[in-house]
Design an enzyme around this catalytic site. Sequence first.
Site, short mmCIF file in Angstrom:
data_model
loop_
_atom_site.label_atom_id
_atom_site.label_comp_id
_atom_site.label_asym_id
_atom_site.label_seq_id
_atom_site.Cartn_x
_atom_site.Cartn_y
_atom_site.Cartn_z
N SER A 1 0.83 -1.20 0.00
CA SER A 1 0.00 0.00 0.00
C SER A 1 0.87 1.25 0.00
CB SER A 1 -0.94 -0.06 1.21
OG SER A 1 -1.93 0.93 1.14
N HIS B 1 -7.51 -5.41 -0.60
CA HIS B 1 -6.39 -4.70 0.02
C HIS B 1 -6.17 -5.22 1.43
CE1 HIS B 1 -3.84 -1.19 -0.80
NE2 HIS B 1 -4.00 -0.81 0.47
N GLU C 1 -8.48 -1.44 -3.26
CA GLU C 1 -7.73 -2.22 -4.23
C GLU C 1 -8.09 -1.87 -5.66
OE1 GLU C 1 -4.58 -5.22 -4.39
OE2 GLU C 1 -5.30 -3.64 -3.06
#
Length: 291
Positions: A131, A268, A238
Site C-alpha cells: 500500500s 487490500h 484495491e
Amino acid sequence: MAAAAPVSRAPAGGFEELFVPSSMGPIKVQVQWAARGGSSALYLLDGLRAPADHSQWTTDTDALRQFAGDDVTLVFPVGGHSSFYTDWYRPSSTNQQATTYRWETFLTRELPDFLAGYGVSRTNNAIVGVSMGGNAALTLAAHHRDQFRFAGSFSGFLNPTYPIWNHAMRAAMLHEGGFNIDDMWGAAGDPAWSRNDATVQAERLRGLPVYVTSGNGVPGPLDLPSAVGDTINAAGIEAFAVIAASIFRDRTAALGIPARVDFGNGTHTWPYWQLSLATARPMILDALGAQ
C-alpha cells in the site's frame, strides 16, 4: 529489547528489536538475522496504518517463517504512520506533530549505517512494501540504486501525480492520524510529487529487478466471510491500486523495462500480501545472491 552494540558480524539467525538513532528520535526496528550470518538484507515497509509498536509484517504475515532458513536479514522499520516513508518539508500542521518525518533519510542513510555495525551490507539490500509502502519501496530504490538490488510493491499507489489521486491521499491521511499532505510534498505540482511517483521515476528502475502485484478488488478465497464491512472497504481501495499498477505496467513496457506485474482476484488485505511475498522470495534471494 536492547539498544544495539556494534559487532563485526551479524548474528546467525534469531529475532531482535533494536532502537536506532535518527533525526526523528530513536526508531524501533525489528530484525530477523540472516540464518548463517550473511550480509544481505530485505527491508519490509508497512502501509498507511503502520503501528507505533511493531511492524505488521511480523504479526499479520508469515514473513519470519518464510525466510527463516535463508541467509538474508529481514529489516522491519516500526512506525511511519501516514508518512509515505519520505522526507517531509515540515511537521504536519493539522495534528501538532512534534518532529518532521525524515523516513527517506532514515531508510537510506541512518539505518544502513547503523546496521553496518552488525555486518549488514549497505549496498546488497532489497526492499518491498504494501500500500503506502509499495510506492515508497520503488521510489527509494529508484533514487538509491547503490543500496537496493530488488524492489517490490504489493497493492501500492504507484502514480500519486495522477490528477485525482492527491485528493484521495489527502483524505486518507487526514483520516489516518490527521496528517496534512501539503506539509509532506507541498501542493499538487510541487516537484516533490514527481520525485516520489514510481511511475514518473520508472526510468531510474532500469536494470533493477522489480515485482509489482495488485488484486482487482474482487473478493477472493483469502477474504474472510465474517468481515464483510472490512472486505467492502478493502475492495474499494484495491480498485484504485490495480489502476495504479496498470499505469505503471504500461509505462515500464513503453520504456522497455522488464518489470514483472501480476494481477489477480483479491482485496487490500494482508493475506494477499503474504502470498505476494512468497512469490517474490525466489526473486529476492536471487537478486541478493542469498540462498
